[in-house]
Design a protein around this motif. Structure first.
Motif, PDB file in Angstrom:
ATOM      1  N   ASN A 120       0.986  -1.222  -0.124  1.00 29.19           N
ATOM      2  CA  ASN A 120      -0.059  -0.003   0.128  1.00 29.19           C
ATOM      3  C   ASN A 120       0.796   1.319   0.167  1.00 29.19           C
ATOM      4  OD1 ASN A 120      -2.277  -1.371   0.217  1.00 29.19           O
ATOM      5  ND2 ASN A 120      -2.276  -1.621   2.468  1.00 29.19           N
ATOM      6  N   SER A 121       0.323   2.391  -0.508  1.00 29.94           N
ATOM      7  CA  SER A 121       0.908   3.641  -0.752  1.00 29.94           C
ATOM      8  C   SER A 121       1.442   4.166   0.745  1.00 29.94           C
ATOM      9  CB  SER A 121       0.261   4.519  -1.381  1.00 29.94           C
ATOM     10  OG  SER A 121       0.580   6.012  -1.280  1.00 29.94           O
ATOM     11  N   LYS A 122       2.492   4.706   1.035  1.00 35.49           N
ATOM     12  CA  LYS A 122       2.950   5.455   2.311  1.00 35.49           C
ATOM     13  C   LYS A 122       2.351   6.873   2.336  1.00 35.49           C
ATOM     14  CE  LYS A 122       6.240   2.621   4.374  1.00 35.49           C
ATOM     15  NZ  LYS A 122       7.932   2.609   4.969  1.00 35.49           N
ATOM     16  N   GLY A 123       1.885   7.311   1.080  1.00 34.85           N
ATOM     17  CA  GLY A 123       1.405   8.780   1.180  1.00 34.85           C
ATOM     18  C   GLY A 123       2.355   9.736   0.675  1.00 34.85           C
ATOM     19  N   TYR A 124       3.584   9.275   0.250  1.00 31.59           N
ATOM     20  CA  TYR A 124       4.665   9.867  -0.595  1.00 31.59           C
ATOM     21  C   TYR A 124       5.293   9.706  -1.680  1.00 31.59           C
ATOM     22  CZ  TYR A 124       8.238   7.857   2.397  1.00 31.59           C
ATOM     23  OH  TYR A 124       9.169   6.910   2.804  1.00 31.59           O
ATOM     24  N   ALA A 125       5.761  10.466  -2.429  1.00 29.34           N
ATOM     25  CA  ALA A 125       6.448   9.852  -3.659  1.00 29.34           C
ATOM     26  C   ALA A 125       7.344  10.923  -3.972  1.00 29.34           C
ATOM     27  CB  ALA A 125       5.399   9.807  -4.831  1.00 29.34           C
ATOM     28  N   PHE A 126       8.297  10.515  -5.155  1.00 29.70           N
ATOM     29  CA  PHE A 126       9.357  11.507  -5.780  1.00 29.70           C
ATOM     30  C   PHE A 126       9.312  11.511  -7.250  1.00 29.70           C
ATOM     31  CE2 PHE A 126      11.121   9.699  -1.642  1.00 29.70           C
ATOM     32  CZ  PHE A 126      11.439  11.074  -1.140  1.00 29.70           C
ATOM     33  N   CYS A 127       9.302  12.402  -7.845  1.00 34.99           N
ATOM     34  CA  CYS A 127       9.285  12.461  -9.222  1.00 34.99           C
ATOM     35  C   CYS A 127      10.560  13.613  -9.983  1.00 34.99           C
ATOM     36  CB  CYS A 127       8.059  13.076  -9.749  1.00 34.99           C
ATOM     37  SG  CYS A 127       7.679  14.765  -9.530  1.00 34.99           S
ATOM     38  N   VAL A 128      10.848  13.472 -11.171  1.00 35.00           N
ATOM     39  CA  VAL A 128      11.662  14.357 -11.790  1.00 35.00           C
ATOM     40  C   VAL A 128      10.991  14.558 -13.165  1.00 35.00           C
ATOM     41  CG1 VAL A 128      13.725  14.678 -12.836  1.00 35.00           C
ATOM     42  CG2 VAL A 128      13.825  13.815 -10.599  1.00 35.00           C
ATOM     43  N   TYR A 129      10.876  15.921 -13.559  1.00 35.77           N
ATOM     44  CA  TYR A 129      10.272  16.163 -14.801  1.00 35.77           C
ATOM     45  C   TYR A 129      11.292  16.100 -15.958  1.00 35.77           C
ATOM     46  CZ  TYR A 129       6.137  17.597 -12.804  1.00 35.77           C
ATOM     47  OH  TYR A 129       4.899  17.918 -11.799  1.00 35.77           O
ATOM     48  N   GLN A 130      10.844  15.846 -17.056  1.00 36.47           N
ATOM     49  CA  GLN A 130      11.664  15.530 -18.334  1.00 36.47           C
ATOM     50  C   GLN A 130      12.218  16.957 -18.602  1.00 36.47           C
ATOM     51  OE1 GLN A 130      10.324  13.855 -21.718  1.00 36.47           O
ATOM     52  NE2 GLN A 130      10.044  11.872 -20.752  1.00 36.47           N
ATOM     53  N   ASP A 131      11.454  18.160 -18.697  1.00 39.81           N
ATOM     54  CA  ASP A 131      11.765  19.495 -18.809  1.00 39.81           C
ATOM     55  C   ASP A 131      12.136  20.311 -17.367  1.00 39.81           C
ATOM     56  OD1 ASP A 131      12.065  22.173 -19.245  1.00 39.81           O
ATOM     57  OD2 ASP A 131      10.145  22.280 -20.107  1.00 39.81           O
ATOM     58  N   LEU A 132      13.312  20.253 -16.926  1.00 35.94           N
ATOM     59  CA  LEU A 132      13.659  20.616 -15.492  1.00 35.94           C
ATOM     60  C   LEU A 132      13.103  22.140 -15.246  1.00 35.94           C
ATOM     61  CD1 LEU A 132      17.326  19.112 -15.215  1.00 35.94           C
ATOM     62  CD2 LEU A 132      15.126  18.237 -14.552  1.00 35.94           C
ATOM     63  N   SER A 133      12.864  22.981 -16.199  1.00 39.24           N
ATOM     64  CA  SER A 133      12.468  24.260 -15.986  1.00 39.24           C
ATOM     65  C   SER A 133      11.077  24.315 -15.416  1.00 39.24           C
ATOM     66  CB  SER A 133      12.345  24.932 -17.389  1.00 39.24           C
ATOM     67  OG  SER A 133      11.375  24.253 -18.238  1.00 39.24           O
ATOM     68  N   VAL A 134      10.237  23.280 -15.416  1.00 39.31           N
ATOM     69  CA  VAL A 134       8.950  23.503 -14.888  1.00 39.31           C
ATOM     70  C   VAL A 134       8.969  22.778 -13.131  1.00 39.31           C
ATOM     71  CG1 VAL A 134       7.920  22.821 -17.014  1.00 39.31           C
ATOM     72  CG2 VAL A 134       8.190  20.953 -15.307  1.00 39.31           C
ATOM     73  N   THR A 135      10.132  22.502 -12.772  1.00 41.32           N
ATOM     74  CA  THR A 135      10.418  21.858 -11.452  1.00 41.32           C
ATOM     75  C   THR A 135       9.569  23.093 -10.408  1.00 41.32           C
ATOM     76  OG1 THR A 135      12.189  20.633 -11.949  1.00 41.32           O
ATOM     77  CG2 THR A 135      12.159  20.928  -9.662  1.00 41.32           C
ATOM     78  N   ASP A 136       9.965  24.164 -10.295  1.00 39.71           N
ATOM     79  CA  ASP A 136       9.642  25.311  -9.367  1.00 39.71           C
ATOM     80  C   ASP A 136       8.119  25.510  -9.519  1.00 39.71           C
ATOM     81  OD1 ASP A 136      12.160  25.223  -8.308  1.00 39.71           O
ATOM     82  OD2 ASP A 136      12.996  26.903  -9.451  1.00 39.71           O
ATOM     83  N   ILE A 137       7.730  25.547 -11.078  1.00 41.75           N
ATOM     84  CA  ILE A 137       6.267  25.890 -11.028  1.00 41.75           C
ATOM     85  C   ILE A 137       5.521  24.651 -10.540  1.00 41.75           C
ATOM     86  CG2 ILE A 137       4.680  26.002 -13.028  1.00 41.75           C
ATOM     87  CD1 ILE A 137       6.891  26.901 -14.807  1.00 41.75           C
ATOM     88  N   ALA A 138       5.866  23.430 -10.586  1.00 35.89           N
ATOM     89  CA  ALA A 138       5.072  22.369 -10.297  1.00 35.89           C
ATOM     90  C   ALA A 138       5.003  22.560  -8.552  1.00 35.89           C
ATOM     91  CB  ALA A 138       5.640  20.953 -10.554  1.00 35.89           C
TER      92      ALA A 138
END
Length: 386
Positions: free
Chosen positions: A211-229
């Motif tokens: 079951n999910s522990k309620g948290y995840a990690f991700c990285v975007y292909q376009d790194l410039s959207v990181t702060d936007i997200a």
């Protein structure tokens, strides 16, 4: 279901040349060849095996030994990772279908190290983890060959970035916390992909239950959207939880001015996603109304009776009412549990559902009424605090 596949030729075993050694050294070939050369080769292969294997996790159900072997041999060639000569880099694949992982054995220690740069590569539509197996011995492996990928590998040829480590390491890795446990991986990915495609995604799960522990990690292909997200998602209410979204290795950051239009568009997307990702509503026979009565109006007995009677007449239009409860302030003037709320109990959930739909959002005294289902057991126990 488990299985193996062998492709290519194991390094160190020379091709057979009939008659050559037999004519030159008949005694050596006949008496010592099978006793000395093959056992040494087998021993060498076994000794280096831990350093020639890589663990591949997160395989899709459709994966099999042949597709995994073909895929990794192809991408190793594409990035220039083959160092043991022509032919396929993969010599053996073992798959555990139940747990969706594989051990991929390479021809050489150096090729296995180069394969570590493939962490996060997309295989059959999903990113897979590429790690060292649990029996990997770093100190011993260091004597056998390079332990790190060649820095000159052409990772761009297969859509990866140098040093990305599966797209889930580095300064652009995002931590997504406060996820409701009922969210599926597909729902979380859809939410995150409002800002663009992901290079890597990992929903952390309990090893025992899955079951999910309620948290995840991700990285975007376009790194410039990181702060936007991060800016758009952080602090958003999802069901009964609040999201915490930030770069995994630092605090919150603000988007640059030129990113504001992208942020606004993304927030509109998120608003739609929130509606879709609300927890399933469970209908009960009791409806709770808020923003419909003023506590001050409930202090006078005559006014209170009028309000109760008006509620009975109006709310009976949706179904058969069993009870109407409107908690009042205490004689001391203190606000007791549930003051400001109205509870409607119907004979069935059909009437309660119609009341919820008919009353929710209706304007009353300048306020917008909020109508929600209320747990029947709490209502029966006169628990009006929920």
């Amino acid at each position: 279901m488990q299985g193996r596949i062998k492709t290519g030729q194991m390094p160190g075993i020379p091709p057979t040349m009939p008659g050559m050694f037999a004519n030159m050294l008949p005694m050596a070939a006949g008496q010592f060849g099978a006793l000395s050369m093959m056992p040494v080769q087998a021993m060498t292969q076994q000794a280096t095996r831990h350093a020639r294997r890589v663990y591949v996790g997160g395989l899709p159900p459709s994966a099999n030994e042949q597709t995994v072997a073909t895929f990794f041999s192809h991408v190793m060639s594409a990035i220039g990772g083959n160092t043991a000569g022509p032919g396929d880099a993969v010599v053996n694949v073992y798959i555990n279908h139940e747990k969706k992982f594989a051990f991929v054995e390479m021809r050489s220690v150096e090729e296995a190290s180069n394969a570590m740069a493939l962490d996060g590569i997309i295989f059959e539509g999903a990113p897979v983890k590429v790690r060292r197996p649990s029996d990997y011995n770093p100190s011993l492996a260091a004597t056998l060959g390079p332990s790190q990928p060649n820095p000159d590998l052409n990772l761009a040829a297969v859509g990866l970035s140098p040093g990305s480590s599966g797209g889930l390491e580095g300064p652009d890795r995002i931590f997504v916390g406060g996820l409701p446990y009922y969210f599926t991986e597909a729902q979380i990915r859809e939410l995150l992909e409002s800002f663009g495609p992901l290079r890597g995604f990992d929903l952390v799960k309990d090893r025992e239950t899955g079951n999910s522990k309620g948290y995840a990690f991700c990285v975007y292909q376009d790194l410039s959207v990181t702060d936007i997200a991060c800016a758009a998602l952080n602090g958003i209410k999802m069901g009964d939880k609040t999201l915490t979204v930030r770069r995994a290795n630092q605090g919150t950051t603000q988007p640059k001015p030129e990113q504001e239009s992208v942020l606004m568009h993304a927030q509109q997307q998120i608003a739609l996603q929130r509606i879709m990702l609300q927890p399933p509503v469970i209908a009960t026979k009791v409806v709770c109304l808020t923003e419909v009565v003023n506590p001050e109006e409930l202090k006078d007995d005559d006014d209170y009776e009028d309000i109760v009677e008006d509620m009975k007449i109006e709310c009976a239009k949706f179904g058969t009412l069993v009870n109407v409860v409107i908690p009042r302030p205490l004689p001391s003037g203190e606000m007791g549990p549930g003051v400001g709320k109205v509870f409607l109990e119907y004979t069935d959930t059909e009437g309660a559902t119609k009341a919820r739909q008919g009353l929710n959002g209706r304007k009353f005294g300048g306020n917008e009424v909020v109508a929600v289902f209320y747990p029947e057991n709490k209502f029966a126990e006169a628990d009006y605090e929920g």
